[in-house]
Design a protein around this motif. Sequence first.
Motif: not given
Length: 188
Positions: A10-12, A14-16, A18-20
């Motif tokens: 889930t962290l990966l 959401l990082t992709i 929201t961060g990418g």
Amino acid sequence: MAILRPAIMTLLLLTIVTGGLYPLATTLLGQWWFPAQAGGSLITRDGEVRGSALIGQPFHQARYFQGRPSAGSSDPMASGGSNLAPGNPELDKQFAERIAALRAANPESSRQVPVELLTASGSGLDGQLSPAAVAWQIPRVARERGLKAEQLSRLVAANTETPLPGFPGLPVVNILKLNLALDALRSK
């Protein structure tokens, strides 16, 4: 480890997202729908970039309209206010110096100096003034340029931006655009 796997995935994810993906999508859509604004709202004359409509430029010559004082000298890298409290003696000293300088440079104008010309903006980068603060400077600019005050009043009115009907806000004059129009007026 089986318990941590869903949290890590889930962290990966959401990082992709929201961060990418989201920043990429908003950047591409912004450049597609609003290319001038996404590019910095740059003002160009004769193929040369003169500045941004969003950032105040320092104009120190008496023949130009001047914007608000800046604690950071209109340097975008030094953005910010002076953080002096209203009762600070240093702020009172700055106001007294600004009033004296403005009255000396604008002896034909009324004694009441517009507060915008005394107080620095919170960001130090404001590029707009109220039409009243610009009109206070008209006698000085007219004298320095050898123009009629009525001619400059019409130029200020033509460069006054008003908010869209139904939206809040006050009319403002972009100082950079006004000074560029002033230079164009003189060259005609």
